[in-house]
Design a protein around this motif. Structure first.
Motif, PDB file in Angstrom:
ATOM      1  N   SER A 155      36.413  40.412  39.565  1.00  0.00           N
ATOM      2  CA  SER A 155      37.536  40.763  38.745  1.00  0.00           C
ATOM      3  C   SER A 155      38.614  39.888  38.692  1.00  0.00           C
ATOM      4  O   SER A 155      38.592  38.883  39.616  1.00  0.00           O
ATOM      5  CB  SER A 155      37.903  42.210  38.667  1.00  0.00           C
ATOM      6  N   GLY A 156      39.413  39.945  38.028  1.00  0.00           N
ATOM      7  CA  GLY A 156      40.788  39.404  38.069  1.00  0.00           C
ATOM      8  C   GLY A 156      40.729  37.850  38.103  1.00  0.00           C
ATOM      9  O   GLY A 156      40.191  37.275  37.245  1.00  0.00           O
ATOM     10  N   LYS A 212      48.318  39.810  35.779  1.00  0.00           N
ATOM     11  CA  LYS A 212      47.649  41.177  35.400  1.00  0.00           C
ATOM     12  C   LYS A 212      46.016  41.194  36.018  1.00  0.00           C
ATOM     13  O   LYS A 212      45.119  40.785  35.357  1.00  0.00           O
ATOM     14  CB  LYS A 212      47.513  41.591  33.969  1.00  0.00           C
ATOM     15  N   THR A 213      46.058  41.960  37.067  1.00  0.00           N
ATOM     16  CA  THR A 213      44.558  42.117  37.731  1.00  0.00           C
ATOM     17  C   THR A 213      44.496  43.273  38.280  1.00  0.00           C
ATOM     18  O   THR A 213      45.705  44.154  38.595  1.00  0.00           O
ATOM     19  CB  THR A 213      44.519  40.841  38.597  1.00  0.00           C
ATOM     20  N   PRO A 263      45.041  36.473  33.948  1.00  0.00           N
ATOM     21  CA  PRO A 263      44.303  35.779  35.015  1.00  0.00           C
ATOM     22  C   PRO A 263      43.678  34.353  34.450  1.00  0.00           C
ATOM     23  O   PRO A 263      43.790  33.455  35.310  1.00  0.00           O
ATOM     24  CB  PRO A 263      42.998  36.473  35.392  1.00  0.00           C
TER      25      PRO A 263
END
Length: 286
Positions: free
Chosen positions: A17-18, A182-183, A220
């Motif tokens: 993710s992220g 934003k993660t 990201p």
């Protein structure tokens, strides 16, 4: 823009993710054969890259994954060290020694483990790139984030020394320095394990400010674009900021008097709103 050509084999840690996922996707789109990693079981959904299970705190796990990539792809041209975690805003003394060791074991020693496992293959190839995901906190530490900032400072120093050492073999090292991004990383901070009531007000004030800033944080993909830039640059730089805010902070740190930087940082974090332990009234903390 980089064309869809064969740019080699990339290994990206923390890619579930992220920033890690965005970087893996960007590299795959540009033409790398990408292996992403995660501590959890490899994700089997549709991706532009393959996922492998990896725990960067385990020598055995690191060796097994690197050997698997070499077995299947024959080489590793790019290592992106992204795996890491942070502690929620808190006083430095609110984390036990065990928690301090834990964050260093992942954020810093994880980078060291991965690098030690991959570099012998890059030396044999006579080429390679290592891109370490740092942070603006690696050059501008914030109050109530001491341990995370310390790991990012360690990455800065390690990377700079490593770049000097490895360029003889055609290997270059770069650090990417994002600001707020934003993660899920930010949504899953580890809570300090030795909380003290003395820091309760400060924790609340700084946490609220961080949450406000995160609402307008960079995506990201902004960091992922810089990872690709560092990976394919003919003459890579040691340090790259990622995003407008990170660039501004770097300029402030470099050219603004230290006292003004200090005051601006404390003002932005609203530390002057924290009651004095003596009077109980908010005071401007200089």
């Amino acid at each position: 823009m980089v064309g869809k050509t064969n740019l080699g084999v990339a290994l990206v840690t923390g890619a579930s993710s992220g920033i890690g996922q965005a970087a893996a996707e960007r590299l795959a789109d540009a033409g790398y054969t990408v292996f992403g990693t995660s501590r959890r079981a490899a994700y089997t959904g549709q991706r532009s890259f393959e996922m492998l299970t990896l725990d960067v705190t385990s020598d055995e796990s690191v060796a097994a994954v690197v050997n698997e990539v070499i077995r299947r792809a024959g080489r590793i041209d790019l290592l992106v060290n992204n795996a890491g975690f942070g502690v929620a805003p808190a006083g430095a003394e609110e984390s036990s020694i065990e928690q301090a060791r834990s964050i260093f074991d992942t954020n810093f020693f994880g980078v060291v483990r991965m690098t030690r496992a991959v570099v012998p293959y890059m030396r044999h190839q006579g080429s390679g790139r290592i891109v370490n995901i740092g942070s603006v906190l690696g050059f501008l530490p914030m109050p109530y984030g001491a341990l995370y900032a310390a790991t990012k400072h360690a990455i800065e120093g390690y990377s700079e020394s490593l770049d000097h050492e490895l360029r003889t073999w055609g290997i270059r090292v770069s650090v990417i320095e994002p600001a707020y991004t934003k993660t899920p990383f930010d949504a899953n901070f580890l809570e300090p394990d030795a909380k003290l009531d003395a820091y309760r007000e400060a924790r609340a004030v700084v946490s609220n400010r961080v949450n406000e800033v995160m609402a307008t944080a960079a995506e990201p993909r902004v960091v992922a674009d810089v990872v690709l830039k560092a990976a394919v640059a003919a003459r890579p730089r040691l340090r790259y900021t990622a995003g407008a805010l990170a660039g501004r902070l770097q300029l402030l740190r470099r050219f603004m008097p230290a006292g003004l930087v200090d005051a601006a940082l404390r003002k932005d974090l609203r530390l002057g709103m924290i009651p004095s332990p003596r009077s109980g009234k908010p005071v401007l903390q200089k």
